[in-house]
Design a protein around this motif. Structure first.
Motif, PDB file in Angstrom:
ATOM      1  N   GLY A  91       1.945  58.824  52.552  1.00  0.00           N
ATOM      2  CA  GLY A  91       1.028  57.983  51.809  1.00  0.00           C
ATOM      3  C   GLY A  91      -0.073  58.766  51.137  1.00  0.00           C
ATOM      4  O   GLY A  91      -0.258  59.971  51.361  1.00  0.00           O
ATOM      5  N   THR A 129       3.739  60.130  46.223  1.00  0.00           N
ATOM      6  CA  THR A 129       2.493  59.491  46.662  1.00  0.00           C
ATOM      7  C   THR A 129       1.615  59.201  45.444  1.00  0.00           C
ATOM      8  O   THR A 129       1.916  58.282  44.696  1.00  0.00           O
ATOM      9  CB  THR A 129       1.793  60.347  47.734  1.00  0.00           C
ATOM     10  N   SER A 265      -0.390  50.123  50.986  1.00  0.00           N
ATOM     11  CA  SER A 265       0.841  50.251  51.765  1.00  0.00           C
ATOM     12  C   SER A 265       1.983  49.435  51.183  1.00  0.00           C
ATOM     13  O   SER A 265       3.156  49.830  51.294  1.00  0.00           O
ATOM     14  CB  SER A 265       0.593  49.841  53.224  1.00  0.00           C
ATOM     15  N   MET A 268       3.415  51.564  48.637  1.00  0.00           N
ATOM     16  CA  MET A 268       4.104  52.674  49.292  1.00  0.00           C
ATOM     17  C   MET A 268       5.467  52.221  49.810  1.00  0.00           C
ATOM     18  O   MET A 268       6.458  52.959  49.733  1.00  0.00           O
ATOM     19  CB  MET A 268       3.269  53.241  50.438  1.00  0.00           C
TER      20      MET A 268
END
Length: 313
Positions: A91, A129, A265, A268
């Motif tokens: 991340g 990322t 998230s 991600m």
């Protein structure tokens, strides 16, 4: 633990290895034992300027730079529910803010991480990322199947992800790249590649639906010229658009926008799914040892990176 620290603004020679205290985690954080770090221009440029360092990192010195990590969970906060000890995660940590990624251990909010896909290396995960999030957050929900999309600097970190993501959304993808990188950008999904050294893209393109710009300045202004009415030019270089670009956009009814990527998230996990399906694949240009962080910075500063520069810890 070991970390790469910056005591004061300056060049890569100011980065050095030091022993620092391992971070304590909050209830919503995990402690990640870092295995790989990805570098970005956003890591490299601020270190030269005290004012910029202060704006991005505050007054605390030394500074630990960086945001992009992949590694294993070594400690779990009391309120964390999605991760357990030993999970492989990746991340962009605390962006915008202070990620302190250039270290053996990083305290990361649960809401900034995703579990790594199976069969993905730490280096590949770390690469997917900040640059990949930037491309995803700009393109997601803004282009439709069949749209003509122009990606500026398609062989770069953001650009090579943007080509792949736009293609996965069903777009017709055009990009700018040097002649030596033409085969690369075509291999990852670009339908056309324009050699910016021998051609002016604004002379050969028209009726573009969407432009993703990472260059700013004249490239941004010329991008506005090739977009159709009600089309969109999106830049990563900030909201201070050149006056000429604003005038052209107003006359031609073109939308101008900028965006600063944010840790997330959910996004991600979208990237995780794209890695698993093969919709995206990071290109790792070069890998450096942790102790050679200064050399990794020098590589990024050349501005000729094809994909991503990675540091292994």
């Amino acid at each position: 633990m070991k970390a790469i620290v910056l005591e004061k603004a300056g060049g890569p020679e100011n980065l050095h290895l030091a022993e620092v205290q391992k971070p304590n985690i909050k209830k919503n954080e995990v402690l990640v034992a870092v295995k790989a770090i990805s570098l970005n221009p956003a890591d490299v440029k601020p270190k030269y300027n005290d004012e910029m360092l202060g704006m991005m990192y505050g007054k605390e010195r030394p500074v630990i730079l960086g945001w992009d990590i992949a590694g294993t969970v070594s400690e779990v906060g009391a309120e964390v529910s999605d991760f357990k000890l030993g999970d492989k995660v990746f991340g962009m940590v605390n962006f915008p803010g202070v990620g302190k990624a250039y270290a053996e251990f990083v305290a990361a909010p649960e809401a900034h991480l995703a579990k790594m896909p199976d069969h993905t290396s730490f280096e590949e995960a770390a690469a997917t990322t900040l640059a990949a999030l930037t491309a995803l957050q700009i393109l997601s929900g803004k282009i439709n199947k069949g749209d003509k999309v122009l990606i500026q600097a398609g062989s770069g970190g953001v650009g090579h992800f943007a080509i792949q993501i736009a293609k996965s959304f069903g777009a017709y993808v055009i990009t700018t790249a040097s002649a030596k990188n033409k085969d690369f950008v075509l291999s990852i999904g670009a339908d056309e590649a324009i050699d910016y050294r021998t051609q002016n893209f604004e002379d050969v393109l028209s009726d573009i639906d969407f432009v993703l710009d990472t260059q700013g300045g004249k490239v941004f202004t010329n991008s506005v010229k090739v977009v159709k009415e009600n089309g969109h030019v999106f830049t990563t270089t900030g909201p201070d658009f050149p006056k000429e670009a604003q005038d052209i956009a107003k006359a031609n009814k073109v939308n101008l926008s900028s965006m600063l990527v944010k840790s997330d998230s959910d996004d991600m996990n979208t990237l995780k799914g794209m890695l698993e399906s093969g919709a995206i694949k990071p290109n790792i240009y070069k890998t450096f040892a942790f102790e050679a962080m200064a050399d990794a910075h020098r590589e990024v500063e050349k501005g000729r990176t094809v994909g991503k520069v990675i540091v292994s810890v």
